[in-house]
Design a protein around this motif. Structure first.
Motif, PDB file in Angstrom:
ATOM      1  N   THR A 196      17.726   4.935 -37.268  1.00  0.00           N
ATOM      2  CA  THR A 196      19.059   4.530 -36.728  1.00  0.00           C
ATOM      3  C   THR A 196      19.261   3.193 -35.998  1.00  0.00           C
ATOM      4  O   THR A 196      18.379   2.566 -35.747  1.00  0.00           O
ATOM      5  CB  THR A 196      19.341   5.383 -35.309  1.00  0.00           C
ATOM      6  OG1 THR A 196      19.083   6.880 -35.736  1.00  0.00           O
ATOM      7  CG2 THR A 196      20.637   5.394 -34.618  1.00  0.00           C
ATOM      8  N   ILE A 197      20.402   2.433 -36.416  1.00  0.00           N
ATOM      9  CA  ILE A 197      20.478   1.054 -36.229  1.00  0.00           C
ATOM     10  C   ILE A 197      21.225   0.905 -34.765  1.00  0.00           C
ATOM     11  O   ILE A 197      22.335   1.684 -34.567  1.00  0.00           O
ATOM     12  CB  ILE A 197      21.356   0.491 -37.337  1.00  0.00           C
ATOM     13  CG1 ILE A 197      20.729   0.586 -38.468  1.00  0.00           C
ATOM     14  CG2 ILE A 197      21.977  -0.925 -36.754  1.00  0.00           C
ATOM     15  CD1 ILE A 197      21.208  -0.226 -39.700  1.00  0.00           C
ATOM     16  N   LEU A 198      20.912   0.011 -33.884  1.00  0.00           N
ATOM     17  CA  LEU A 198      21.773  -0.293 -32.666  1.00  0.00           C
ATOM     18  C   LEU A 198      22.427  -1.545 -32.809  1.00  0.00           C
ATOM     19  O   LEU A 198      21.739  -2.649 -33.096  1.00  0.00           O
ATOM     20  CB  LEU A 198      20.437  -0.439 -31.579  1.00  0.00           C
ATOM     21  CG  LEU A 198      20.979  -0.624 -30.108  1.00  0.00           C
ATOM     22  CD1 LEU A 198      21.862   0.730 -29.701  1.00  0.00           C
ATOM     23  CD2 LEU A 198      20.114  -0.928 -29.005  1.00  0.00           C
ATOM     24  N   ARG A 199      23.710  -1.194 -32.673  1.00  0.00           N
ATOM     25  CA  ARG A 199      24.397  -2.458 -32.972  1.00  0.00           C
ATOM     26  C   ARG A 199      25.197  -2.983 -31.802  1.00  0.00           C
ATOM     27  O   ARG A 199      25.948  -2.255 -31.094  1.00  0.00           O
ATOM     28  CB  ARG A 199      25.449  -1.931 -34.260  1.00  0.00           C
ATOM     29  CG  ARG A 199      26.385  -2.824 -34.620  1.00  0.00           C
ATOM     30  CD  ARG A 199      27.246  -2.575 -35.864  1.00  0.00           C
ATOM     31  NE  ARG A 199      26.232  -2.317 -36.836  1.00  0.00           N
ATOM     32  CZ  ARG A 199      26.647  -1.488 -38.017  1.00  0.00           C
ATOM     33  NH1 ARG A 199      28.299  -1.075 -38.138  1.00  0.00           N
ATOM     34  NH2 ARG A 199      26.072  -1.115 -38.966  1.00  0.00           N
ATOM     35  N   SER A 200      25.333  -4.265 -31.553  1.00  0.00           N
ATOM     36  CA  SER A 200      26.010  -4.697 -30.558  1.00  0.00           C
ATOM     37  C   SER A 200      27.225  -5.323 -30.775  1.00  0.00           C
ATOM     38  O   SER A 200      27.286  -6.257 -31.999  1.00  0.00           O
ATOM     39  CB  SER A 200      25.105  -6.063 -29.830  1.00  0.00           C
ATOM     40  OG  SER A 200      23.900  -5.228 -29.141  1.00  0.00           O
ATOM     41  N   HIS A 201      28.373  -5.200 -30.147  1.00  0.00           N
ATOM     42  CA  HIS A 201      29.556  -5.753 -30.296  1.00  0.00           C
ATOM     43  C   HIS A 201      29.864  -6.632 -28.969  1.00  0.00           C
ATOM     44  O   HIS A 201      29.852  -6.392 -27.990  1.00  0.00           O
ATOM     45  CB  HIS A 201      30.708  -4.849 -30.572  1.00  0.00           C
ATOM     46  CG  HIS A 201      30.458  -4.001 -31.807  1.00  0.00           C
ATOM     47  ND1 HIS A 201      30.716  -4.531 -33.072  1.00  0.00           N
ATOM     48  CD2 HIS A 201      29.738  -2.980 -31.896  1.00  0.00           C
ATOM     49  CE1 HIS A 201      30.178  -3.481 -33.989  1.00  0.00           C
ATOM     50  NE2 HIS A 201      29.861  -2.421 -33.107  1.00  0.00           N
ATOM     51  N   GLU A 202      30.209  -8.119 -29.334  1.00  0.00           N
ATOM     52  CA  GLU A 202      30.370  -8.808 -28.166  1.00  0.00           C
ATOM     53  C   GLU A 202      32.044  -9.321 -28.109  1.00  0.00           C
ATOM     54  O   GLU A 202      32.570  -9.529 -29.225  1.00  0.00           O
ATOM     55  CB  GLU A 202      29.700 -10.233 -28.040  1.00  0.00           C
ATOM     56  CG  GLU A 202      28.049  -9.959 -27.894  1.00  0.00           C
ATOM     57  CD  GLU A 202      27.292 -11.243 -27.710  1.00  0.00           C
ATOM     58  OE1 GLU A 202      27.932 -12.380 -27.859  1.00  0.00           O
ATOM     59  OE2 GLU A 202      26.085 -11.066 -27.454  1.00  0.00           O
ATOM     60  N   GLU A 203      32.464  -9.212 -27.064  1.00  0.00           N
ATOM     61  CA  GLU A 203      33.971  -9.492 -26.966  1.00  0.00           C
ATOM     62  C   GLU A 203      34.133 -10.487 -25.865  1.00  0.00           C
ATOM     63  O   GLU A 203      33.650 -10.108 -24.677  1.00  0.00           O
ATOM     64  CB  GLU A 203      34.815  -8.349 -26.553  1.00  0.00           C
ATOM     65  CG  GLU A 203      36.326  -8.837 -26.622  1.00  0.00           C
ATOM     66  CD  GLU A 203      37.244  -7.484 -26.288  1.00  0.00           C
ATOM     67  OE1 GLU A 203      38.363  -7.566 -26.164  1.00  0.00           O
ATOM     68  OE2 GLU A 203      36.563  -6.341 -26.158  1.00  0.00           O
ATOM     69  N   GLU A 204      34.647 -11.627 -26.204  1.00  0.00           N
ATOM     70  CA  GLU A 204      34.913 -12.926 -24.775  1.00  0.00           C
ATOM     71  C   GLU A 204      36.418 -12.871 -24.602  1.00  0.00           C
ATOM     72  O   GLU A 204      37.075 -12.851 -25.521  1.00  0.00           O
ATOM     73  CB  GLU A 204      34.200 -14.080 -25.181  1.00  0.00           C
ATOM     74  CG  GLU A 204      32.634 -14.002 -25.292  1.00  0.00           C
ATOM     75  CD  GLU A 204      32.124 -15.532 -25.671  1.00  0.00           C
ATOM     76  OE1 GLU A 204      32.765 -16.305 -25.971  1.00  0.00           O
ATOM     77  OE2 GLU A 204      30.884 -15.641 -25.660  1.00  0.00           O
ATOM     78  N   LYS A 205      36.601 -12.897 -23.498  1.00  0.00           N
ATOM     79  CA  LYS A 205      38.099 -13.152 -23.144  1.00  0.00           C
ATOM     80  C   LYS A 205      38.096 -14.014 -21.656  1.00  0.00           C
ATOM     81  O   LYS A 205      37.408 -13.744 -20.810  1.00  0.00           O
ATOM     82  CB  LYS A 205      38.520 -11.563 -22.798  1.00  0.00           C
ATOM     83  CG  LYS A 205      40.032 -11.609 -23.067  1.00  0.00           C
ATOM     84  CD  LYS A 205      40.720 -10.121 -22.705  1.00  0.00           C
ATOM     85  CE  LYS A 205      42.052 -10.182 -22.712  1.00  0.00           C
ATOM     86  NZ  LYS A 205      42.416  -8.474 -22.585  1.00  0.00           N
ATOM     87  N   ASP A 206      39.357 -15.217 -21.580  1.00  0.00           N
ATOM     88  CA  ASP A 206      39.389 -15.645 -20.587  1.00  0.00           C
ATOM     89  C   ASP A 206      40.047 -14.812 -19.478  1.00  0.00           C
ATOM     90  O   ASP A 206      40.811 -14.049 -19.665  1.00  0.00           O
ATOM     91  CB  ASP A 206      40.538 -16.887 -20.951  1.00  0.00           C
ATOM     92  CG  ASP A 206      40.628 -17.792 -20.000  1.00  0.00           C
ATOM     93  OD1 ASP A 206      40.033 -17.567 -18.811  1.00  0.00           O
ATOM     94  OD2 ASP A 206      41.019 -18.965 -20.434  1.00  0.00           O
ATOM     95  N   LEU A 207      39.212 -15.166 -18.285  1.00  0.00           N
ATOM     96  CA  LEU A 207      39.481 -14.508 -17.053  1.00  0.00           C
ATOM     97  C   LEU A 207      40.841 -14.532 -16.765  1.00  0.00           C
ATOM     98  O   LEU A 207      41.726 -13.542 -16.021  1.00  0.00           O
ATOM     99  CB  LEU A 207      38.700 -14.872 -15.839  1.00  0.00           C
ATOM    100  CG  LEU A 207      38.480 -14.177 -14.657  1.00  0.00           C
ATOM    101  CD1 LEU A 207      37.992 -12.712 -14.995  1.00  0.00           C
ATOM    102  CD2 LEU A 207      37.814 -14.913 -13.581  1.00  0.00           C
ATOM    103  N   LEU A 208      41.754 -15.593 -17.090  1.00  0.00           N
ATOM    104  CA  LEU A 208      43.013 -15.952 -16.550  1.00  0.00           C
ATOM    105  C   LEU A 208      43.871 -14.751 -17.498  1.00  0.00           C
ATOM    106  O   LEU A 208      45.026 -14.588 -17.040  1.00  0.00           O
ATOM    107  CB  LEU A 208      43.639 -17.303 -16.977  1.00  0.00           C
ATOM    108  CG  LEU A 208      42.816 -18.487 -16.026  1.00  0.00           C
ATOM    109  CD1 LEU A 208      43.199 -19.665 -16.523  1.00  0.00           C
ATOM    110  CD2 LEU A 208      43.564 -18.095 -14.674  1.00  0.00           C
TER     111      LEU A 208
END
Length: 695
Positions: free
Chosen positions: A657-669
């Motif tokens: 089984t593959i452990l896959r990461s998804h990153e999402e960056e978003k400005d706090l404003l």
């Protein structure tokens, strides 16, 4: 699993300054005390300090990073070859048990933690719910496309293995033995490798184009297994009636051929069926017949190729046109030769005529008087003033002695004849040729076949133009360097097919317009495969042969058995015509009618739908192909009785089984929750101060 992190564009140590600013403001406001007890005053000061610190924190350009992790279970594709050969040459009882066993295998693999995807050779993304209910009707077998279908659909979905269920008969597309796939293949062999006693009509050879009054051969090649020394009767049938019969002796070598001589008195499409009468003990009769569709025509189209002087273009054009049996080409060069003019020409190609030296002016005048459709090729010796007066579809204002080096680009909007799927890329690779520099203007009725690309810039300037309008149809090529295109294509691809088809189709288009019909309905191809849709196009012209649009066209289609269907479509500029979809094999004839300028006009034609009949040629499974696929994948070949072993091997493979990461960056404003936090702190402080007696 998710995690939320907060980062800043500047050093996070600056957050201490923000906190110090919040504490300083809070101390300044609450240093003198007030009407609140000590505990409440500390709470109010803390709320104010936190509010100010968070506002100052925005100066550090904070952003959030949300990390989401998911588990992707290994997927196993069960790919079923649902071609006709599997159903024809595999025992029905054994095939039924195998397909039911595969459905049960899919359920057990699913319970063991593997995700199972069932696929077949059906087009699109049709979901296969049950192999036992899947029809085995695919007309061809493309095992590479079947395996690649799963590879492509699950490219990023942890594809662990592909189970290829097939008889190994492969008759279309690349051989899967030499291809690279994203997952190992576990072949499951169906069918029988023991040759049956059978007679197969292996091939029927014939000329597709023939002429009235001439005799032409139809050759049948028969292959057999297990009938040494016996005789077989081969029939040639037309419209269900036997017109000729031959008796052949089946030799020990296994292959024999016989020939029928046919004479057709009337032009049109002809449908013959060659059939070997069944023999006693034959395994199947399905592969005992084949169809022959051929066209009988009155004669060849006579084409004149005339040039003011010898030029490499002439040899290229002559060679291209002579690849088409329908064209009778006459080549003349000035000032050494004159056209015969013994019989009317159906089309003419004039190379640099009108010429600056006056060579060929008389030829041009006679062709114009006879209203012969003409293909003009322009170059450095062209008399452009005289050419502009011809109204051939394109004109140049203020021609210059300078030239542009341009590359051809196929105009996808041109639909009067179809091109091969590879034409776009191959034409784009043709070398640049010189085109006279100037202001080229296209006539309103003209259509662009090839456009110019100057360097890396694609333009809308014409390079090859076709004009169907009055006084006669014409075409214009703005360069005299097309011989380089044919030469380059021959070197790069081993044949000049695209160049030859472009020139022959254009000349045929010109020649076929000589009758100047007001209504012209035609199929986009003369012959269609049973697996592809049939499309008809139409052209409508006014009294001066200018194309007009907006007419309703009624069409009656007569099937080979006499059944008629009626259709109706509207003639629109750039329209898709009449799409008839997939039709059964046979010869179809149609009559069309339309009302043009208060008068009724009709047109008629015919086309052929033929079957490939590839699946019934071999009654023997090809397990050696499947074995080679297994060896290349470092697996093994399985048989229907080994489904349990296949299941154990798939489970023992221990696909991860593959452990896959998804990153999402978003400005706090940009995140509302932060503003609600600030508002909550401010409102809490205000409410407490208000409630306890002072703001």
């Amino acid at each position: 699993m998710q995690s939320l992190q907060i980062h800043t564009a500047y050093s996070p140590w600056y957050a201490l300054l923000c906190l110090a600013a919040g504490l300083g403001v809070s101390w300044f406001m609450y240093r003198r005390g007030g009407p609140w007890p000590m505990g409440l005053r500390l709470l109010l000061a803390s709320l104010r300090a936190l509010l100010v610190a968070l506002v100052c924190f925005l100066l550090l350009e904070p952003y959030t990073r949300r990390i989401r992790q998911e588990e992707v279970k290994p997927k196993v594709v069960l790919a079923l070859d649902n071609s006709q050969s599997v159903g024809l040459f595999t025992s029905k009882a054994e095939l039924g048990r195998t397909l039911q066993g595969l459905d049960a295998l899919a359920d057990r693999l699913q319970k063991s933690g593997l995700e199972v995807v069932k696929q077949s050779m059906q087009e699109g993304d049709t979901v296969v719910n049950s192999f036992a209910q899947t029809p085995l009707k695919a007309p061809v077998t493309n095992l590479h496309a079947l395996v690649e279908k799963g590879d492509r659909a699950l490219r990023n979905q942890n594809l662990a293995a592909t189970v290829l269920i097939s008889d190994g008969i492969h008759n279309q597309g690349p051989t899967p033995t030499f291809q690279l796939y994203n997952a190992p293949i576990y072949p499951l062999a169906l069918g029988d490798t023991v040759a049956k006693r059978d007679v197969v009509l292996e091939e029927v050879q014939y000329n597709k184009i023939n002429y009235t009054g001439t005799s032409f051969p139809v050759v049948a090649r028969v292959r057999h297994n297990g009938f040494n020394g016996t005789t077989a009767t081969v029939l040639l049938q037309e419209n269900g009636k036997t017109v000729q019969r031959k008796t052949v002796s089946l030799p020990r070598g296994g292959t024999v051929q016989t020939s029928f001589q046919v004479t057709a008195a009337q032009p049109g499409k002809k449908h013959f069926q060659v059939q070997v009468q069944p023999l006693t003990g034959e395994f199947t009769n399905i592969n005992n017949s084949r169809h022959a569709y051929l066209e009988v025509i009155k004669g060849k189209l006579k084409v004149l190729v005339a040039a003011a002087a010898p030029h490499p273009d002439i040899k290229a054009l002559r060679s291209a046109l002579r690849t088409n049996q329908l064209l009778d080409v006459e080549v003349v060069l000035g000032p050494f030769q004159n056209p015969s003019f013994k019989t009317p020409y159906d089309a003419a190609i004039l190379h640099q005529i009108p010429n600056a030296t006056g060579v060929g002016t008389d030829w041009l005048r006679r062709l114009r008087t006879a209203r012969v459709p003409t293909f003009y090729i322009l170059g450095a010796q062209t008399d452009f003033n005289a050419f502009n007066s011809l109204q051939a579809g394109v004109q140049i204002n203020r021609p210059s002695p300078q030239f542009d080096e341009v590359q051809p680009l196929l105009n996808a909007a041109f639909q009067r004849f179809s091109a091969e799927p590879t034409a776009q890329s191959r034409i784009k690779a043709w070398p640049p040729t010189p085109v006279t520099f100037g202001d080229w203007r296209i006539a309103p009725a003209a259509e662009v076949i090839l456009q110019q690309q100057v360097g890396a810039v694609r333009t809308t300037k014409p390079l090859l133009v076709y004009k169907p309008a009055a006084p006669t149809p014409s075409a214009v090529l703005l360069t005299d360097g097309s011989w380089q295109w044919r030469l380059t294509e021959s070197v790069d691809h081993g044949s000049s097919q695209i160049y030859d088809e472009l020139m022959t189709h254009l000349v045929q288009l010109l020649a076929n317009r000589r009758n100047q019909k007001r209504l012209h309905v035609y199929p986009v191809k003369d012959e269609f495969e049973a697996s592809e849709g049939v499309t008809l196009q139409a052209d409508v012209f006014n009294a001066v042969q200018e194309e007009i649009f907006g007419q309703d066209i009624s069409l009656t289609l007569t099937h080979e058995g006499g059944k008629q269907t009626r259709h109706r479509f509207r003639h629109e500029q750039g329209g898709e015509g009449l799409r008839l979809g997939n039709l059964p094999v046979g010869v179809y004839r149609y009559t069309a009618s339309a009302r043009v300028e208060n008068q009724n006009y009709t047109d008629a034609g015919e086309f052929v739908v033929q079957e490939q009949n590839l699946e019934s040629l071999l009654a023997v499974a090809d397990h050696s192909l499947l074995s080679q696929i297994a060896e290349r994948s470092e697996t093994r070949l399985y048989y229907p009785a080994q489904l349990a072993q296949l299941e154990q091997d798939l489970i023992k493979a221990n696909f991860k089984t593959i452990l896959r990461s998804h990153e999402e960056e978003k400005d706090l404003l940009e995140q509302p929750w932060f503003y609600f936090l600030l508002l909550g702190l401010a409102c809490a402080e205000w409410a407490l101060r208000r409630f306890y007696g002072s703001l």
